[in-house]
Enzyme design. Structure first.
Site, mmCIF file in Angstrom:
data_model
loop_
_atom_site.group_PDB
_atom_site.id
_atom_site.type_symbol
_atom_site.label_atom_id
_atom_site.label_comp_id
_atom_site.label_asym_id
_atom_site.label_seq_id
_atom_site.Cartn_x
_atom_site.Cartn_y
_atom_site.Cartn_z
ATOM 1 N N SER A 1 24.552 23.627 -13.326
ATOM 2 C CA SER A 1 25.290 24.599 -12.518
ATOM 3 C C SER A 1 26.793 24.499 -12.695
ATOM 4 O O SER A 1 27.512 25.483 -12.499
ATOM 5 C CB SER A 1 24.939 24.420 -11.039
ATOM 6 O OG SER A 1 25.188 23.091 -10.617
ATOM 7 N N HIS B 1 31.203 23.277 -6.122
ATOM 8 C CA HIS B 1 31.022 23.820 -7.464
ATOM 9 C C HIS B 1 32.282 24.579 -7.869
ATOM 10 O O HIS B 1 33.106 24.910 -7.015
ATOM 11 C CB HIS B 1 29.809 24.762 -7.520
ATOM 12 C CG HIS B 1 28.501 24.047 -7.665
ATOM 13 N ND1 HIS B 1 27.892 23.400 -6.617
ATOM 14 C CD2 HIS B 1 27.691 23.862 -8.743
ATOM 15 C CE1 HIS B 1 26.757 22.859 -7.041
ATOM 16 N NE2 HIS B 1 26.611 23.117 -8.330
#
Length: 256
Positions: free
Chosen positions: A10, A233
């Site tokens: 990711s 993230h």
């Protein structure tokens, strides 16, 4: 040769950064504005992006992920560039930080407490070292003409001080995991004839608590929200920054 294959988890796929890459699997959470897409646009390359949220080294090397083939199967030997961002899921890096950000009553539930166990994380760090080397070895063998770049993780914690709502102990453990992942990624690159793009080092002052973050703050209730970038993230600015680092490496270091 203009073929570029992007491998990874990711941290390369870009979950929640709109728009989603056309034709990509839903569970991959692959953004059309992740660093592989931006690099391909800048360098005029033909991108094959097989990055997938939740991927481990096993999913790169030999295991199917949600019905998708191992990521190295995308390599056909004609590549000019391969990028690899992997390893964090093998050691539970982001899950550990997400568990640490939960309200105290939840943090101490047995499964979540296990994610924050320092001994378990150290054992997994030791185990991932040869796996990263194997990734480099297999990629180099399957793409012998390509420039292979390991791209490590953007910084997710302040270099010093607190990182609320994480405790001091969880913050220190997160820093230890991050530092060791960077070291092991660089060692795998060096040991397999690849190169490393040091996104972690370049982003020390752009952690989630900074004035100009390249990654997102943790959530007290970290569940995916459609249309929102994932906690801990890269955000869109972070993906642009990583793309800049990759492009600079390619343009400034020909043949490496």
């Amino acid at each position: 040769m203009t073929r570029y294959v992007a491998l990874g988890s990711s941290m390369a796929a870009g979950p929640g950064i709109p728009p989603t890459a056309p034709g990509s699997p839903l569970l991959a959470m692959r953004s059309q504005r992740n660093y592989p897409h931006l690099v391909a646009q800048r360098l005029g390359l033909d991108l094959v992006d097989v990055t997938y949220s939740g991927a481990t080294t096993a999913h790169v090397l030999g295991e199917s992920q949600h019905g998708e083939p191992p990521q190295v199967d995308a390599l056909d030997g004609s590549e000019s560039l391969v990028t690899v961002t992997i390893g964090g899921n093998d050691v539970g890096y982001v899950p550990m930080l997400c568990a640490a950000a939960l309200p105290a009553p939840l943090r101490w539930l047995p499964p979540l407490r296990g994610m924050r166990d320092a001994g378990a994380r150290e054992r997994e760090l030791a185990a991932v070292a040869p796996k990263l080397i194997e990734v480099g070895r297999v990629v180099r063998a399957r793409a012998p003409l390509a420039r292979v770049l390991f791209v490590d993780y953007l910084t997710l914690l302040p270099p010093q001080g607190s990182a609320p709502p994480l405790s001091a102990g969880d913050t220190d453990l997160g820093r230890r995991i991050a530092a060791e992942l960077e070291r092991l990624t660089a060692a795998a690159a060096e040991g397999t004839g690849a190169a490393v793009v040091c996104a972690g080092q370049a982003s020390r002052e752009h952690h989630p608590w900074s004035a100009q973050p390249w990654t997102n703050l943790p959530s007290r209730f970290p569940v995916p929200i459609p249309g929102h970038t994932a906690p801990l993230h890269p955000n869109a600015e972070g993906m642009r920054a990583v793309a800049n680092l990759v492009v600079a490496h390619v343009e400034e270091r020909p043949g490496t």
